[in-house]
Design a protein around this motif. Structure first.
Motif, PDB file in Angstrom:
ATOM      1  N   PRO A 153      -3.941   1.418  -7.362  1.00  0.00           N
ATOM      2  CA  PRO A 153      -2.869   1.374  -8.364  1.00  0.00           C
ATOM      3  C   PRO A 153      -1.745   0.409  -7.998  1.00  0.00           C
ATOM      4  CG  PRO A 153      -2.690   3.374  -7.048  1.00  0.00           C
ATOM      5  CD  PRO A 153      -3.937   2.679  -6.597  1.00  0.00           C
ATOM      6  N   GLU A 154      -1.676   0.017  -6.723  1.00  0.00           N
ATOM      7  CA  GLU A 154      -0.584  -0.846  -6.273  1.00  0.00           C
ATOM      8  C   GLU A 154      -0.987  -2.317  -6.185  1.00  0.00           C
ATOM      9  OE1 GLU A 154       2.298   0.552  -5.938  1.00  0.00           O
ATOM     10  OE2 GLU A 154       1.522   2.601  -6.136  1.00  0.00           O
ATOM     11  N   ALA A 158      -2.790  -3.593  -4.042  1.00  0.00           N
ATOM     12  CA  ALA A 158      -2.567  -3.922  -2.639  1.00  0.00           C
ATOM     13  C   ALA A 158      -3.802  -4.521  -1.975  1.00  0.00           C
ATOM     14  CB  ALA A 158      -2.139  -2.657  -1.884  1.00  0.00           C
ATOM     15  N   CYS A 199       0.837  -1.212   0.000  1.00  0.00           N
ATOM     16  CA  CYS A 199       0.000   0.000   0.000  1.00  0.00           C
ATOM     17  C   CYS A 199       0.869   1.258   0.000  1.00  0.00           C
ATOM     18  CB  CYS A 199      -0.899  -0.005   1.236  1.00  0.00           C
ATOM     19  SG  CYS A 199      -1.900   1.482   1.391  1.00  0.00           S
ATOM     20  N   ALA A 200       0.553   2.193  -0.912  1.00  0.00           N
ATOM     21  CA  ALA A 200       1.268   3.469  -0.990  1.00  0.00           C
ATOM     22  C   ALA A 200       0.532   4.579  -0.228  1.00  0.00           C
ATOM     23  CB  ALA A 200       1.446   3.866  -2.453  1.00  0.00           C
ATOM     24  N   HIS A 201      -0.627   4.205   0.390  1.00  0.00           N
ATOM     25  CA  HIS A 201      -1.424   5.155   1.183  1.00  0.00           C
ATOM     26  C   HIS A 201      -1.842   6.368   0.363  1.00  0.00           C
ATOM     27  CE1 HIS A 201       1.108   2.771   3.995  1.00  0.00           C
ATOM     28  NE2 HIS A 201      -0.107   2.497   4.427  1.00  0.00           N
ATOM     29  N   CYS A 202      -2.195   6.106  -0.888  1.00  0.00           N
ATOM     30  CA  CYS A 202      -2.600   7.190  -1.788  1.00  0.00           C
ATOM     31  C   CYS A 202      -4.022   7.680  -1.524  1.00  0.00           C
ATOM     32  CB  CYS A 202      -2.495   6.718  -3.246  1.00  0.00           C
ATOM     33  SG  CYS A 202      -3.671   5.406  -3.646  1.00  0.00           S
ATOM     34  N   GLY A 203      -4.864   6.834  -0.864  1.00  0.00           N
ATOM     35  CA  GLY A 203      -6.223   7.242  -0.501  1.00  0.00           C
ATOM     36  C   GLY A 203      -7.268   7.027  -1.584  1.00  0.00           C
ATOM     37  N   ARG A 204      -6.903   6.476  -2.730  1.00  0.00           N
ATOM     38  CA  ARG A 204      -7.910   6.323  -3.806  1.00  0.00           C
ATOM     39  C   ARG A 204      -9.028   5.365  -3.408  1.00  0.00           C
ATOM     40  NH1 ARG A 204      -4.387   6.095  -9.386  1.00  0.00           N
ATOM     41  NH2 ARG A 204      -3.117   7.889  -8.861  1.00  0.00           N
ATOM     42  N   CYS A 205      -8.696   4.321  -2.671  1.00  0.00           N
ATOM     43  CA  CYS A 205      -9.732   3.362  -2.248  1.00  0.00           C
ATOM     44  C   CYS A 205     -10.777   4.067  -1.384  1.00  0.00           C
ATOM     45  CB  CYS A 205      -9.096   2.199  -1.512  1.00  0.00           C
ATOM     46  SG  CYS A 205      -8.002   2.704  -0.171  1.00  0.00           S
TER      47      CYS A 205
HETATM   48  S1  SF4 Z   1      -5.772   2.581  -3.187  1.00  0.00           S
HETATM   49 FE1  SF4 Z   1      -4.344   0.917  -2.750  1.00  0.00          FE
HETATM   50  S2  SF4 Z   1      -2.389   1.914  -2.465  1.00  0.00           S
HETATM   51 FE2  SF4 Z   1      -3.915   3.504  -2.319  1.00  0.00          FE
HETATM   52  S3  SF4 Z   1      -4.360   3.633  -0.108  1.00  0.00           S
HETATM   53 FE3  SF4 Z   1      -5.848   2.234  -0.982  1.00  0.00          FE
HETATM   54  S4  SF4 Z   1      -4.925   0.213  -0.693  1.00  0.00           S
HETATM   55 FE4  SF4 Z   1      -3.280   1.704  -0.435  1.00  0.00          FE
END
Ligand code: SF4
Ligand code: SF4
Length: 292
Positions: free
Chosen positions: A111-112, A114, A71-77
Motif C-alpha cells: 500500500p505504500e 515501497a 515501508c510501514a511494516h504492515c506485512g502484506r507483502c
Molecule cells: S507491503 Fe509494503 S509497506 Fe507493507 S511491509 Fe511490505 S514493503 Fe512494507
C-alpha cells in the motif's frame, strides 16, 4: 496452422531422453522441427545436434527491493508471497532472493509503494540452425541459480515455431516444477525409461505428471534387454503404448558417449522414429476429432 508439440521426458537423468529427442528431431524427412532443450540445468542436446548459435538473450527475474523509508511494516507483502521470499520482522522487511520467483505480487499489494523491482540475470537463451535443418534453441541456467522454471518458461516464449512447424522439447529430468513447465501446453508426452525396477519407479512418477497435465503418453524403452518385464507389465496395465524399444548395445553406448546421434550410429532408426512420429500425429488427430 497449429504446431504439434511433443515433450520427451524421463523420471530421472541418464535414461536416454536426449538420445531419443535428438534422433527424433533428426529423422524428419521434410520440414525439420524446432528443438527446445529445456534441460536448462544440464543442457547437452547441442552435443548431438551441433547448432550454430546466432541469437542470444539473457534471462532474468524481477527481484523486489524494499525502500525502508516508505515501508510501514504492515506485512502484506509477506502474507501474499507463496514462497516465503519476503519477511517482515518488526521494523525490518527482508527479501530472500534465492527463494523469490519474481512473480511481482508483493509489489502489487504494497500500500505504500515501497517495493521496486530490479532485474537479476539467472541464465541465457541461445538459438540457431543445427544439423539436418533443425532449428535449435536452448536455455542455460547460470551455475548456482536455483530457479530453472523461469528460464524454461521464457525459452518457450522466445523460440516460437514457424506456422505448422513441429516442436520437440527435451524436458528437464525428474518430476518437479521444471518438467511440469517443460511439458505444459504440449500435445503429447513421450516418456523414456529403462526396463529395471528403478526405471519402473521413475516411469510411474513421470506418468503421474503426464496424467496430471492431461496429456496422451507414449513410452520408449531404452537399453531393452538389461532388466525385467516390470516396465512392460506396468505399461500394459496402465494402457501406455510402448512406441519404440532400443536394445542395450555396446556399439550404441560407445557412439553416444562420443556425441554421435543414434540415427547416425544405426541409420535404420530413422525409419523407426519416422513411424513413431507418424503414430503420434495420428493419435493427436484422433484426440482432436474426439474432442471436436
Ligand atoms: S507491503 Fe509494503 S509497506 Fe507493507 S511491509 Fe511490505 S514493503 Fe512494507
Ligand atoms: S516477487 Fe513474488 S516470489 Fe518474490 S518476494 Fe515478491 S511475492 Fe515473493
Amino acid at each position: 496452422m497449429i504446431s504439434l508439440r511433443v515433450a520427451v521426458a524421463s523420471g530421472k537423468g541418464g535414461t536416454g531422453k536426449t538420445t531419443v529427442s535428438t534422433s527424433l528431431a533428426l529423422s524428419f524427412a521434410s520440414e525439420p522441427p524446432l528443438f527446445l532443450d529445456c534441460d536448462v540445468e544440464a543442457p547437452d542436446a547441442h552435443l548431438f545436434l551441433k547448432p550454430t548459435f546466432e541469437r542470444r538473450q539473457e534471462v532474468g527475474i524481477l527481484i523486489p527491493q524494499v525502500d525502508e523509508a516508505r515501508c510501514a511494516h504492515c506485512g502484506r507483502c509477506a502474507e501474499v508471497c507463496q514462497y516465503h521470499a519476503i519477511a517482515v520482522l518488526g521494523e525490518k522487511a527482508l527479501v530472500f532472493p534465492q527463494l523469490c520467483h519474481g512473480c511481482g505480487s508483493c509489489a502489487l499489494v504494497c500500500p505504500e509503494k515501497a517495493i521496486t523491482e530490479t532485474l537479476a540475470v539467472i541464465g541465457v537463451l541461445e538459438s540457431g540452425p543445427a544439423a539436418a535443418g533443425v532449428h535449435f534453441a536452448r536455455g542455460v541456467l547460470n551455475v548456482g541459480e536455483p530457479m530453472a522454471t523461469p528460464v524454461i518458461r521464457q525459452l518457450k516464449q522466445w523460440a516460437a515455431p514457424q506456422p505448422g512447424q513441429a516442436v520437440i522439447i527435451d524436458a528437464s529430468p525428474g518430476t518437479s516444477c521444471p518438467v511440469v513447465e517443460s511439458a505444459r501446453g504440449v500435445d503429447f508426452l513421450l516418456l523414456v525409461t529403462e526396463p529395471t525396477p528403478f526405471g519402473l519407479h521413475d516411469l510411474r512418477l513421470a506418468a503421474q505428471v503426464g496424467r496430471a497435465l492431461n496429456l496422451p503418453i507414449g513410452v520408449v524403452i531404452n537399453r531393452d534387454g538389461i532388466g525385467d518385464n516390470g516396465v512392460a507389465e506396468f505399461c500394459a496395465a496402465e494402457g501406455l503404448p510402448i512406441l519404440l524399444r532400443i536394445p542395450f548395445d555396446r556399439a550404441i553406448a560407445a557412439g553416444i558417449a562420443r556425441g554421435r546421434p543414434l540415427v547416425e550410429i544405426c541409420p535404420e532408426y530413422t525409419a523407426r522414429f519416422q513411424e513413431l512420429w507418424a503414430w503420434i500425429v495420428e493419435q493427436t488427430r484422433q484426440v482432436e476429432r474426439g474432442g471436436a
